[in-house]
Design an enzyme around this catalytic site. Structure first.
Site, PDB file in Angstrom:
ATOM      1  N   ARG A   1      -4.651   1.875   7.674  1.00 57.58           N
ATOM      2  CA  ARG A   1      -5.183   0.563   7.300  1.00 57.58           C
ATOM      3  C   ARG A   1      -6.448   0.242   8.103  1.00 57.58           C
ATOM      4  O   ARG A   1      -7.449  -0.204   7.557  1.00 57.58           O
ATOM      5  CB  ARG A   1      -4.104  -0.491   7.540  1.00 57.58           C
ATOM      6  CG  ARG A   1      -4.533  -1.929   7.627  1.00 57.58           C
ATOM      7  CD  ARG A   1      -4.836  -2.496   6.254  1.00 57.58           C
ATOM      8  NE  ARG A   1      -5.149  -3.897   6.299  1.00 57.58           N
ATOM      9  CZ  ARG A   1      -4.403  -4.858   5.743  1.00 57.58           C
ATOM     10  NH1 ARG A   1      -3.294  -4.561   5.134  1.00 57.58           N
ATOM     11  NH2 ARG A   1      -4.782  -6.108   5.782  1.00 57.58           N
TER      12      ARG A   1
ATOM     13  N   THR B   1       6.873  -4.295  -5.081  1.00 57.81           N
ATOM     14  CA  THR B   1       6.062  -5.481  -5.352  1.00 57.81           C
ATOM     15  C   THR B   1       6.439  -6.101  -6.698  1.00 57.81           C
ATOM     16  O   THR B   1       6.796  -5.386  -7.648  1.00 57.81           O
ATOM     17  CB  THR B   1       4.554  -5.145  -5.340  1.00 57.81           C
ATOM     18  OG1 THR B   1       3.859  -6.090  -6.138  1.00 57.81           O
ATOM     19  CG2 THR B   1       4.251  -3.771  -5.873  1.00 57.81           C
TER      20      THR B   1
ATOM     21  N   SER C   1      -2.548  -2.547 -11.763  1.00 61.40           N
ATOM     22  CA  SER C   1      -3.532  -1.792 -10.970  1.00 61.40           C
ATOM     23  C   SER C   1      -2.929  -0.430 -10.640  1.00 61.40           C
ATOM     24  O   SER C   1      -1.711  -0.237 -10.791  1.00 61.40           O
ATOM     25  CB  SER C   1      -3.861  -2.515  -9.656  1.00 61.40           C
ATOM     26  OG  SER C   1      -2.834  -2.280  -8.697  1.00 61.40           O
TER      27      SER C   1
ATOM     28  N   TYR D   1      -2.641   0.835  -7.640  1.00 57.31           N
ATOM     29  CA  TYR D   1      -1.723   0.618  -6.508  1.00 57.31           C
ATOM     30  C   TYR D   1      -0.340   0.203  -7.011  1.00 57.31           C
ATOM     31  O   TYR D   1       0.676   0.769  -6.624  1.00 57.31           O
ATOM     32  CB  TYR D   1      -2.299  -0.446  -5.554  1.00 57.31           C
ATOM     33  CG  TYR D   1      -1.221  -1.207  -4.829  1.00 57.31           C
ATOM     34  CD1 TYR D   1      -0.472  -0.589  -3.833  1.00 57.31           C
ATOM     35  CD2 TYR D   1      -0.917  -2.529  -5.161  1.00 57.31           C
ATOM     36  CE1 TYR D   1       0.559  -1.275  -3.193  1.00 57.31           C
ATOM     37  CE2 TYR D   1       0.090  -3.214  -4.522  1.00 57.31           C
ATOM     38  CZ  TYR D   1       0.832  -2.587  -3.543  1.00 57.31           C
ATOM     39  OH  TYR D   1       1.842  -3.251  -2.920  1.00 57.31           O
ATOM     40  N   HIS D   2      -0.312  -0.799  -7.889  1.00 55.66           N
ATOM     41  CA  HIS D   2       0.986  -1.268  -8.378  1.00 55.66           C
ATOM     42  C   HIS D   2       1.713  -0.166  -9.159  1.00 55.66           C
ATOM     43  O   HIS D   2       2.939  -0.084  -9.150  1.00 55.66           O
ATOM     44  CB  HIS D   2       0.811  -2.517  -9.255  1.00 55.66           C
ATOM     45  CG  HIS D   2       0.405  -3.733  -8.476  1.00 55.66           C
ATOM     46  ND1 HIS D   2      -0.893  -4.203  -8.436  1.00 55.66           N
ATOM     47  CD2 HIS D   2       1.105  -4.568  -7.673  1.00 55.66           C
ATOM     48  CE1 HIS D   2      -0.951  -5.269  -7.666  1.00 55.66           C
ATOM     49  NE2 HIS D   2       0.249  -5.518  -7.193  1.00 55.66           N
TER      50      HIS D   2
ATOM     51  N   LYS E   1       3.655   1.954  -6.928  1.00 52.65           N
ATOM     52  CA  LYS E   1       4.910   1.321  -6.504  1.00 52.65           C
ATOM     53  C   LYS E   1       5.998   1.516  -7.571  1.00 52.65           C
ATOM     54  O   LYS E   1       7.168   1.643  -7.249  1.00 52.65           O
ATOM     55  CB  LYS E   1       4.714  -0.174  -6.219  1.00 52.65           C
ATOM     56  CG  LYS E   1       3.613  -0.509  -5.244  1.00 52.65           C
ATOM     57  CD  LYS E   1       3.861   0.039  -3.860  1.00 52.65           C
ATOM     58  CE  LYS E   1       4.622  -0.887  -2.966  1.00 52.65           C
ATOM     59  NZ  LYS E   1       4.601  -0.434  -1.550  1.00 52.65           N
TER      60      LYS E   1
ATOM     61  N   VAL F   1      -8.656  -6.704 -14.868  1.00 51.58           N
ATOM     62  CA  VAL F   1      -8.128  -6.762 -16.224  1.00 51.58           C
ATOM     63  C   VAL F   1      -6.734  -7.347 -16.110  1.00 51.58           C
ATOM     64  O   VAL F   1      -5.808  -6.685 -15.626  1.00 51.58           O
ATOM     65  CB  VAL F   1      -8.077  -5.350 -16.861  1.00 51.58           C
ATOM     66  CG1 VAL F   1      -7.458  -5.418 -18.253  1.00 51.58           C
ATOM     67  CG2 VAL F   1      -9.473  -4.744 -16.910  1.00 51.58           C
TER      68      VAL F   1
HETATM   69  N1  LIG Z   1       1.068  -7.964   2.184  1.00 54.24           N
HETATM   70  C1  LIG Z   1       1.514  -8.331   0.974  1.00 54.24           C
HETATM   71  O1  LIG Z   1       1.182  -9.414   0.473  1.00 54.24           O
HETATM   72  C2  LIG Z   1       2.441  -7.422   0.209  1.00 54.24           C
HETATM   73  C3  LIG Z   1       2.974  -7.879  -1.008  1.00 54.24           C
HETATM   74  C4  LIG Z   1       3.851  -7.049  -1.705  1.00 54.24           C
HETATM   75  C5  LIG Z   1       4.185  -5.795  -1.216  1.00 54.24           C
HETATM   76  N2  LIG Z   1       3.644  -5.369  -0.032  1.00 54.24           N
HETATM   77  C6  LIG Z   1       4.022  -4.036   0.461  1.00 54.24           C
HETATM   78  O2  LIG Z   1       4.435  -4.151   1.809  1.00 54.24           O
HETATM   79  C7  LIG Z   1       4.022  -3.004   2.535  1.00 54.24           C
HETATM   80  C8  LIG Z   1       3.250  -3.424   3.777  1.00 54.24           C
HETATM   81  O3  LIG Z   1       2.097  -4.173   3.373  1.00 54.24           O
HETATM   82  P1  LIG Z   1       1.047  -4.686   4.447  1.00 54.24           P
HETATM   83  O4  LIG Z   1       0.347  -5.834   3.841  1.00 54.24           O
HETATM   84  O5  LIG Z   1       1.721  -4.833   5.766  1.00 54.24           O
HETATM   85  O6  LIG Z   1       0.044  -3.450   4.469  1.00 54.24           O
HETATM   86  P2  LIG Z   1      -0.669  -2.767   5.731  1.00 54.24           P
HETATM   87  O7  LIG Z   1      -1.717  -1.857   5.201  1.00 54.24           O
HETATM   88  O8  LIG Z   1      -1.107  -3.779   6.707  1.00 54.24           O
HETATM   89  O9  LIG Z   1       0.513  -1.914   6.361  1.00 54.24           O
HETATM   90  C9  LIG Z   1       0.827  -0.601   5.965  1.00 54.24           C
HETATM   91  C10 LIG Z   1       0.819   0.249   7.226  1.00 54.24           C
HETATM   92  O10 LIG Z   1       1.215   1.575   6.871  1.00 54.24           O
HETATM   93  C11 LIG Z   1       0.386   2.488   7.528  1.00 54.24           C
HETATM   94  N3  LIG Z   1       0.353   3.721   6.735  1.00 54.24           N
HETATM   95  C12 LIG Z   1      -0.081   3.895   5.468  1.00 54.24           C
HETATM   96  N4  LIG Z   1       0.000   5.184   5.122  1.00 54.24           N
HETATM   97  C13 LIG Z   1       0.501   5.856   6.177  1.00 54.24           C
HETATM   98  C14 LIG Z   1       0.781   7.215   6.435  1.00 54.24           C
HETATM   99  N5  LIG Z   1       0.529   8.154   5.528  1.00 54.24           N
HETATM  100  N6  LIG Z   1       1.322   7.554   7.634  1.00 54.24           N
HETATM  101  C15 LIG Z   1       1.547   6.602   8.575  1.00 54.24           C
HETATM  102  N7  LIG Z   1       1.274   5.291   8.407  1.00 54.24           N
HETATM  103  C16 LIG Z   1       0.746   4.919   7.203  1.00 54.24           C
HETATM  104  C17 LIG Z   1      -0.977   1.800   7.592  1.00 54.24           C
HETATM  105  O11 LIG Z   1      -1.788   2.319   8.610  1.00 54.24           O
HETATM  106  C18 LIG Z   1      -0.576   0.348   7.839  1.00 54.24           C
HETATM  107  O12 LIG Z   1      -0.530   0.039   9.210  1.00 54.24           O
HETATM  108  C19 LIG Z   1       3.234  -2.134   1.585  1.00 54.24           C
HETATM  109  O13 LIG Z   1       4.049  -1.104   1.098  1.00 54.24           O
HETATM  110  C20 LIG Z   1       2.864  -3.081   0.471  1.00 54.24           C
HETATM  111  O14 LIG Z   1       2.751  -2.391  -0.742  1.00 54.24           O
HETATM  112  C21 LIG Z   1       2.777  -6.156   0.686  1.00 54.24           C
END
Ligand SMILES: NC(=O)c1ccc[n+]([C@@H]2O[C@H](COP(=O)([O-])OP(=O)(O)OC[C@H]3O[C@@H](n4cnc5c(N)ncnc54)[C@H](O)[C@@H]3O)[C@@H](O)[C@H]2O)c1
Length: 382
Positions: free
Chosen positions: A35, A144, A179, A181-182, A185, A327
Site C-alpha cells: 500500500r 466487499t 470494477s 478490484y471488486h 473479491k 461506469v
Molecule cells: N477500507 C475500506 O473501506 C474497505 C471496504 C471494503 C473492503 N475492504 C477490504 O478490507 C481489506 C483492507 O482494506 P484497507 O483499506 O485496510 O487496505 P490497505 O491497502 O490499507 O491494507 C491492505 C494491506 O495489505 C498489504 N498487502 C497487500 N498485498 C500484500 C502482499 N502480497 N503481501 C503482504 N501484504 C500485502 C498492504 O501493504 C496493506 O498494508 C482489503 O481486502 C479491502 O478489500 C476495505
C-alpha cells in the site's frame, strides 16, 4: 486466540491488530508495505506520515503494554507465508492483504494485472497455508458489498434460495461487480467456497461497505498509532475525501447525479465486527457470509452531511457534480440485508454530527499538508 492479521500495516489492519491485542489475544501481523509503495508510485501519499510497523509496534507496547509480532514480506511468496504460518501457528487468520482500491485497479493495464495477481495469489496462498499448517483455523476474510453490485432486487446476506422448474437450491447470491478490484473479491469468494466444499475449511467472508474514520479506542492520543488517512481519488474512500475537500475549501466532488447508494461503517465498527466474527467462529466446512455496514447513504446525502457539519464549524463548503468517471448506476434500488453481525451483538457507531466534527477538526490541524491536486485526477473506467 492466536490471531494472524494479513495486511496488518494497512488502514484497517493496524487498528485491528491493536484492538485484538488489547483484548488479550496473541497477535501477529504480516505485510509487505504494498500500500505504501503504490501510494508513493502514484504520488498520493496519505495526509500525515505513518511510521513503519516496527515503530508502531514499539509505540503500542510502550503505551499499552501489549505486543504484536511483525512479519515483513510478500504473501504471494510461498516460502514467506509458510514461514509465517509455521512460526506463528494461528488459531485464526484475518485476511486484509489485498490491493483494495477500485480506481487504482482501473488505472491502466499494469495496475490491473498487479491487482489480479496480488489478490488472487494471496487468497490462494492463504488457503493452501491453512490447509497445510492449521486446517482447523478460522479464516475471516474481508470481502466487499461491491461484490453484489446494485441489483434491482433485495440483497440477501450472502446466499439466495432459488426455485427453478419446481426444484429449489441455495446458491451464493448473484454477484456483478463494478470494477476489476471488486471482481477479484468475487473470485476470492468463489475460491473460498470451492475449498470449503472440498477441504472443509472454516471461513467467514465479510461483505464490507466503504469505511470512514480515523480514531479507534486504541489510537489514543499518540498520532504514531493512527491509521493511514488517504484523501486522493485512488485510495481515499468517499467520506474521508469529502472531509478533506471541505477543510481545503474545494468543492466536494460528487460523481454524476450522486444517487449512488452504498452501506457505510465507522472504522470502530470494522474492528468490532471482525472481533465478533472471530469470537463466534464459523463451523468446520462452513462458508458464513455477513454483510458488514451500519447505514446506507447516497453520495448526495454524504455530501450534505459533510456540508452541514463543515458550515457549523465556519467552513465554506460547496458541492460540485462532475461528469462521472466511473461506469455505474447513478440512481438505483438498494436494499441490502445486514442482520447477521447485529445478532452477534454489535452496538453500531453511526455517522453523527459529532463524528464529522471530530474528523473535520483533526483534518484542520493537518490542513497545511493537503495537496489539492491529489484529490481528483479523472481516472476513468472507459
Ligand atoms: N477500507 C475500506 O473501506 C474497505 C471496504 C471494503 C473492503 N475492504 C477490504 O478490507 C481489506 C483492507 O482494506 P484497507 O483499506 O485496510 O487496505 P490497505 O491497502 O490499507 O491494507 C491492505 C494491506 O495489505 C498489504 N498487502 C497487500 N498485498 C500484500 C502482499 N502480497 N503481501 C503482504 N501484504 C500485502 C498492504 O501493504 C496493506 O498494508 C482489503 O481486502 C479491502 O478489500 C476495505
Amino acid at each position: 486466540m492466536r490471531i494472524l492479521v494479513l495486511g496488518g500495516d494497512g488502514y484497517l489492519g493496524w487498528p485491528t491488530a491493536m484492538h485484538l491485542s488489547a483484548r488479550g489475544h496473541t497477535v501477529a501481523v504480516a505485510d509487505n508495505y504494498l500500500r505504501r509503495r503504490l501510494c508513493r508510485e502514484e504520488d498520493v501519499d496519505a495526509l500525515y506520515a505513518v511510521p513503519d510497523l516496527n515503530e508502531r509496534i514499539a509505540t503500542w507496547q510502550a503505551t499499552s503494554g501489549y505486543t504484536i509480532r511483525p512479519f515483513i514480506g510478500d504473501l504471494k511468496d510461498w516460502d514467506f507465508i509458510s514461514e509465517v504460518f509455521t512460526e506463528f501457528t494461528p488459531d485464526a487468520i484475518v485476511h486484509y492483504a489485498e490491493q483494495p482500491a477500485a480506481p487504482y485497479s482501473m488505472l491502466n493495464r499494469k495496475a490491473a494485472t498487479l491487482t489480479l495477481e496480488n489478490n488472487l495469489m494471496v487468497i490462494a496462498n492463504t488457503i493452501f497455508a491453512v490447509r497445510e499448517f492449521c486446517p482447523a483455523a478460522h479464516i475471516v476474510k474481508l470481502g466487499t458489498m461491491g461484490e453484489y453490485g446494485t441489483p434491482d432486487i433485495d440483497i440477501e446476506e450472502g446466499w439466495l434460495d432459488i426455485e427453478h422448474n419446481g426444484r429449489r437450491q441455495k446458491f451464493l447470491f448473484p454477484r456483478q461487480a463494478g470494477s476489476l478490484y471488486h471482481t477479484t473479491k468475487i473470485m476470492d469468494t468463489d475460491l473460498l467456497w470451492f475449498y470449503v466444499r472440498v477441504w472443509d475449511l472454516r471461513v467467514t467472508d465479510l461483505m464490507q461497505g466503504p469505511v470512514y474514520g480515523i480514531f479507534t479506542d486504541e489510537t489514543g492520543s499518540d498520532e504514531k498509532l493512527l491509521p493511514f488517512f488517504n484523501y486522493d481519488e485512488l485510495f481515499g474512500t468517499v467520506l474521508n475525501r469529502f472531509v478533506v475537500q471541505a477543510v481545503a475549501g474545494i468543492p466536494l466532488t460528487v460523481y454524476g447525479k450522486g444517487g449512488q447508494t452504498r452501506g457505510y461503517l465507522n472504522i470502530k465498527d470494522t474492528l468490532n465486527y471482525v472481533r465478533l466474527a472471530l469470537e463466534n467462529p464459523a463451523q468446520q466446512g462452513e462458508l458464513r457470509i455477513f454483510n458488514q455496514f451500519t447505514e446506507t447513504f447516497t453520495v448526495n446525502e454524504l455530501a450534505a452531511k459533510v456540508q452541514n457539519a463543515g458550515t457549523a464549524l465556519g467552513l465554506e463548503v460547496r458541492v460540485q457534480h462532475l461528469e462521472n468517471p466511473r461506469v455505474e448506476a447513478e440512481e438505483h434500488y438498494y436494499n441490502p440485508q445486514h442482520t447477521g453481525l447485529l445478532d452477534l451483538g454489535l452496538q453500531p457507531n453511526f455517522l453523527t454530527a459529532d463524528v464529522l466534527r471530530s474528523m473535520l477538526g483533526f483534518v484542520t490541524e493537518h490542513r497545511e499538508k493537503i495537496v489539492t491536486d491529489r484529490i481528483f485526477r479523472k481516472t476513468t473506467w472507459k
